[in-house]
Motif scaffolding. Structure first.
Motif, PDB file in Angstrom:
ATOM      1  N   MET A   1       0.846  -1.167   0.000  1.00 36.63           N
ATOM      2  CA  MET A   1       0.000   0.000   0.000  1.00 36.63           C
ATOM      3  C   MET A   1       0.895   1.235   0.000  1.00 36.63           C
ATOM      4  SD  MET A   1      -3.231   0.882   2.519  1.00 36.63           S
ATOM      5  CE  MET A   1      -3.469  -0.829   2.820  1.00 36.63           C
ATOM      6  N   ASN A   2       0.575   2.185  -0.871  1.00 37.02           N
ATOM      7  CA  ASN A   2       1.397   3.397  -0.949  1.00 37.02           C
ATOM      8  C   ASN A   2       0.760   4.534  -0.140  1.00 37.02           C
ATOM      9  OD1 ASN A   2      -0.448   4.937  -2.601  1.00 37.02           O
ATOM     10  ND2 ASN A   2       0.218   3.724  -4.352  1.00 37.02           N
ATOM     11  N   PRO A   3       1.501   5.631   0.069  1.00 42.76           N
ATOM     12  CA  PRO A   3       0.978   6.721   0.906  1.00 42.76           C
ATOM     13  C   PRO A   3      -0.330   7.328   0.396  1.00 42.76           C
ATOM     14  CG  PRO A   3       3.336   6.956   0.651  1.00 42.76           C
ATOM     15  CD  PRO A   3       2.914   5.843  -0.266  1.00 42.76           C
ATOM     16  N   GLU A   5      -2.768   5.748  -1.172  1.00 38.88           N
ATOM     17  CA  GLU A   5      -3.827   4.815  -0.812  1.00 38.88           C
ATOM     18  C   GLU A   5      -4.149   4.909   0.673  1.00 38.88           C
ATOM     19  OE1 GLU A   5      -2.195   1.167  -2.258  1.00 38.88           O
ATOM     20  OE2 GLU A   5      -2.764   1.594  -4.322  1.00 38.88           O
ATOM     21  N   ARG A  33      -3.537  11.521  -8.426  1.00 51.66           N
ATOM     22  CA  ARG A  33      -3.121  10.532  -7.416  1.00 51.66           C
ATOM     23  C   ARG A  33      -4.319   9.966  -6.675  1.00 51.66           C
ATOM     24  NH1 ARG A  33       1.865  11.586  -3.911  1.00 51.66           N
ATOM     25  NH2 ARG A  33       1.644   9.361  -3.757  1.00 51.66           N
ATOM     26  N   ALA A  37      -5.378   6.082  -6.769  1.00 53.01           N
ATOM     27  CA  ALA A  37      -5.513   5.352  -5.506  1.00 53.01           C
ATOM     28  C   ALA A  37      -6.910   4.745  -5.375  1.00 53.01           C
ATOM     29  CB  ALA A  37      -5.219   6.280  -4.324  1.00 53.01           C
ATOM     30  N   GLN A  40      -7.059   1.620  -7.546  1.00 55.84           N
ATOM     31  CA  GLN A  40      -6.289   0.516  -6.971  1.00 55.84           C
ATOM     32  C   GLN A  40      -6.996  -0.083  -5.758  1.00 55.84           C
ATOM     33  OE1 GLN A  40      -3.486  -0.916  -8.214  1.00 55.84           O
ATOM     34  NE2 GLN A  40      -3.902   0.409  -9.954  1.00 55.84           N
ATOM     35  N   PHE A  73       2.708   4.417   7.824  1.00 54.79           N
ATOM     36  CA  PHE A  73       2.844   5.720   7.193  1.00 54.79           C
ATOM     37  C   PHE A  73       2.570   6.859   8.170  1.00 54.79           C
ATOM     38  CE2 PHE A  73       2.060   2.670   3.864  1.00 54.79           C
ATOM     39  CZ  PHE A  73       2.994   3.032   2.912  1.00 54.79           C
TER      40      PHE A  73
END
Length: 74
Positions: A1-3, A5, A33, A37, A40, A73
């Motif tokens: 998971m990215n920031p 998301e 972004r 997100a 995804q 995060f």
């Protein structure tokens, strides 16, 4: 998971139903972004579209993912 998301999940947690624009305002990320997100997260079953159209809400699976992975995060 990215920031990005994690930011989307944080905006929707615990039970908010928001538009992409509302999520963008709360997260200070770009529209691109946020949309990426959202796509995804939806593909993984962490969020679902809600009614009225154009709104999103977090699923139980998304809450669990945010609780366990979101802490990375800060």
């Amino acid at each position: 998971m990215n920031p990005a998301e994690v930011a989307v999940l944080a905006a929707l947690h615990p039970d908010n139903t928001l538009t992409a624009a509302q999520i963008q305002l709360s997260s200070t990320l770009t529209g691109w972004r946020i949309r990426n997100a959202l796509a995804q997260l939806e593909s993984r079953g962490l969020i679902i579209p809600s009614h009225p159209r154009g709104r999103w809400r977090i699923t139980d699976r998304g809450r669990i993912a945010f609780t366990t992975k979101g802490s990375r995060f800060g």
